[in-house]
Scaffold this active site. Structure first.
Site, PDB file in Angstrom:
ATOM      1  CB  CYS A 193      36.787 -29.634  67.867  1.00  0.00           C
ATOM      2  SG  CYS A 193      38.205 -30.703  68.241  1.00  0.00           S
TER       3      CYS A 193
ATOM      4  CG  ASP B 144      34.780 -27.094  62.140  1.00  0.00           C
ATOM      5  OD1 ASP B 144      34.272 -27.623  63.146  1.00  0.00           O
ATOM      6  OD2 ASP B 144      35.943 -26.646  62.123  1.00  0.00           O
TER       7      ASP B 144
ATOM      8  CG  HIS C 292      39.586 -28.772  64.522  1.00  0.00           C
ATOM      9  ND1 HIS C 292      38.975 -28.215  65.630  1.00  0.00           N
ATOM     10  CD2 HIS C 292      38.749 -28.541  63.474  1.00  0.00           C
ATOM     11  CE1 HIS C 292      37.831 -27.670  65.270  1.00  0.00           C
ATOM     12  NE2 HIS C 292      37.670 -27.862  63.966  1.00  0.00           N
TER      13      HIS C 292
END
Length: 702
Positions: free
Chosen positions: A445, A505, A489
């Site tokens: 991520c 995202d 994250h």
């Protein structure tokens, strides 16, 4: 005449002091029963603090324990005082040298541990035992500062019970079973008083702010390099729990918030040096200012206040100051500040479980007007780095003049290209973003969030990285979420005119299951948090009945945190209002007087204060019962001593009932031993067992 009176008073005082010492048995040698309880309590008291002890402290404590075991079994003699003194001086000197490295409070705890162990090994008299027990209570209190879960509390209460048994054994020369039973009764009698004080006593702030006992941090760091967050995927540790207020009436307690909306904001990273993302000095200054009057953000516009989330967060110790909340979060909890980058910030380190209330407005805009300094920071990039990415961003700016269209195109680029989401990305070189976007095309991520921020800034759009947690495991048994370290994250926020900061995202474009269904839907446990944790309870997720037990135990711990650890002044007022109606000092005083009186009466009753007849000895009562039964059959004891009566019974019934005569004779032997002989604790226990055995046989024979 005056001097004689003075002399006689001094002599009398010395005599009284001598009698007191003899009465309180300070100078008595330690009994074997007390030595046994000391062995037990030594191991149990030291175990909860092993994480705070240095290796050599653990080594010295282990040597002292083994030596004491040898003394208990008569294999070795007590060490000379010179040796113990030398060890103590050496340990104190070593701790003074490493105090800065391990922290002052941690050094003091180590010093107390070593003092406890060394005093334990050199004790010879009852006065030494009392010192060891007192220090043991201090160590239990230290452990409770850090370990506050319901299982830890039960364990430490048991340790406290065993430590109390040491004192009981000093004054009560009886079997270990009786010591433990008496100690347990004392604990039960103290519970009503403890509960009353917990509910009624005012919630006071801490008298002092103790420094953290640990230097290491847990979970997220205030600096993020590409791939750093992926290291947390190997940690099954609990980060925090969240309980939402607006529960449904459904008995199954359906999940309230979709997983894709659970973005738990913790840190905002705005400085990038080509290798690491960090907090900007501008934001750090805001944190420092927050130690003055607590900064509070303005509530969003009325139209944006629809459907707020009200919830309680219980965070585990992180030894840092950042807290967690959904966008946009507000709180009335003391010692918690609301910062301008929409984070929640604690004014002291979270060194134990911490509970705070939050209201979040998910539909609100974040910072519609961007200050010039914030705009400059969020457009800054390291010079002469990642030229390919900058060229790609310029092409996006040329093809998509509007910022919103440009960001959407960049997000689409991640979906169109053959990018791969992995927990073990390949290594990258000096131009990190170029290597990732154009060569490796595989990352975690933080790789994707960093790349999107870099492209947005290169094209003229203010952007920043946000680190926190995404998702949560919903517990339907109690209706709350558990967020673990492996759910860490990172995502991107870009600033758009008229919209403020908007979350994008890119991970959702590469691995949508990770966002929609959670981390477990994307990765098997053995590939992440189970890899380095063979004993975690999360391994039971795939076994329904074991997973059900895991959730039940987790629910108990959650309720313990909500109702005990989070019992603040507001909750105390709610409880008192339900009990008393309108709360005032007069009603509280009356409640305490009535409660104290009831508790005192209950304790007095069980202590035998109200007994008119003296309580019979537990051995005499069954013996007299047998004598009464024999009298009904014509074998009256009258005034015969026990041995004479046993001889009489043997001569009278041995021919007709030889087994009864033999069993009664054996029972009498053990009765006489228990009543009239000086026995050790082990001998008392053995005679009690045999007496009860022959008592049952005689009773059945009659």
């Amino acid at each position: 005449m005056k001097s004689n009176d003075s002399f006689s008073q001094t002599a009398q005082a010395k005599n009284d002091k001598k009698q007191f010492i003899e009465q309180d048995n300070f100078n008595e040698n330690i009994g074997r029963n007390t030595l046994f309880w000391l062995l037990m309590t030594n191991a149990l008291v030291l175990f909860p603090l092993y994480q705070d002890a240095t290796l050599w402290s653990i080594g010295i404590c282990g040597i002292c324990f083994v030596w004491r075991v040898g003394i208990y079994f008569g294999k070795v003699a007590a060490p000379p005082k010179l040796l113990v003194t030398s060890l103590a001086v050496g340990a104190a000197a070593t701790l003074a040298l490493v105090a800065k490295e391990i922290g002052m409070l941690n050094a003091l705890v180590n010093l107390l541990l070593l003092g406890y162990a060394l005093k334990y090994i050199e004790m010879r008299q009852i006065r030494d035992v009392k010192v060891v027990v007192l220090v043991g209570y201090f160590l239990i209190a230290f452990a409770l500062l850090e370990r506050q879960s319901i299982l830890d509390t039960i364990q430490l209460l048991f340790v406290c019970l065993v430590n109390t048994c040491v004192l009981i054994s000093v004054y009560q020369h009886s079997s270990r079973k009786i010591n433990l039973s008496f100690g347990f009764k004392l604990f039960l009698q103290s519970l009503p008083l403890a509960l009353l004080l917990f509910v009624v006593f005012p919630r006071l702030p801490p008298l002092w702010l103790a420094p953290s006992m640990k230097n290491a941090t847990t979970g997220l760091s205030d600096e993020v390099s590409l791939g750093d967050i992926s290291k947390l995927t190997r940690s099954p540790s609990l980060a925090f729990r969240v309980g939402f207020d607006n529960e449904t009436n459904n008995t199954d307690k359906l999940q309230l918030v979709p997983n894709e909306q659970l973005y738990w904001r913790a840190l905002v990273m705005e400085n990038y040096d080509g290798t690491t993302w960090k907090q900007s000095n501008f934001r750090k200054n805001e944190q420092r200012i927050s130690y003055g009057p607590l900064p509070k953000r303005k509530l969003p516009h009325t139209i944006e206040q629809s459907n707020p989330y009200n919830y309680q967060v219980i965070t585990e110790p992180t030894y840092q100051k950042w807290l967690f909340g959904l966008d946009q979060s507000f709180t009335n909890t003391e010692q918690v500040a609301e910062l301008n980058d929409f984070r929640l910030f604690s004014l002291r380190n979270i060194d134990q479980r911490f509970s705070y209330r939050v209201t979040s407005y998910p539909n609100s805009s974040l910072e519609l007007s961007l200050p010039p300094i914030a705009k400059r920071i969020n457009l800054t990039l390291p010079k002469e780095t990642n030229p390919k990415t900058q060229a790609l961003a310029q092409q996006f700016a040329k093809d998509y003049p509007l910022p919103r269209d440009r960001i959407n195109a960049m997000m689409g680029y991640f979906a169109e290209q053959p990018y791969f989401y992995t927990l073990s990305p390949p290594p990258i070189g000096a131009n990190q973003v170029d290597d990732f976007l154009f060569d490796n095309k595989a990352g975690f991520c933080s790789h994707y969030a960093s790349a999107l921020v870099f492209m947005a800034r290169s094209s003229g759009i203010p952007a920043r990285m946000v680190a926190g947690y995404q998702g949560g495991e919903y517990n339907p048994k109690a209706g709350y979420y558990s967020i673990y370290q492996y759910m860490a994250h990172a995502w991107t926020e870009v600033w758009l005119e008229g919209q403020g900061w908007v979350r994008f995202d890119p991970t959702a474009m590469i691995a949508p299951n990770r966002i929609l269904d959670g981390f477990d839907a994307m990765f098997a446990g053995q590939d992440s948090y189970l890899q380095d944790s063979p004993f975690t309870s999360l391994r039971f997720k795939e076994i329904p009945w074991l997973n059900n037990i895991r959730l039940q135990l987790a629910s108990l711990d959650f309720y313990w945190s909500v109702w005990v650890l989070s019992f603040d002044e507001e909750r105390q007022q709610q409880v008192l209002s339900e009990l008393l109606g309108e709360v005032n000092s007069s009603k509280i005083i009356v409640l305490m007087i009535i409660s104290f009186s009831i508790i005192a009466l209950i304790i007095a009753y069980f202590a035998g204060v109200f007994n008119v007849r003296p309580k019979q000895d537990p051995i005499i009562k069954p013996y007299n019962l047998i004598c009464t039964k024999l009298a009904k059959k014509g074998y009256s004891r009258n005034t015969m001593p026990p041995q004479a009566f046993a001889t009489f019974m043997h001569q009278t019934v041995s021919e007709q009932q030889p087994q009864l005569a033999e069993d009664f004779n054996k029972m009498t032997e053990h009765f006489i031993a228990l009543q009239y002989q000086q026995l050790s604790d082990k001998q008392i226990e053995q005679h009690q067992i045999l007496f009860k055995r022959y008592f049952r046989k005689v009773k059945m024979g009659l």
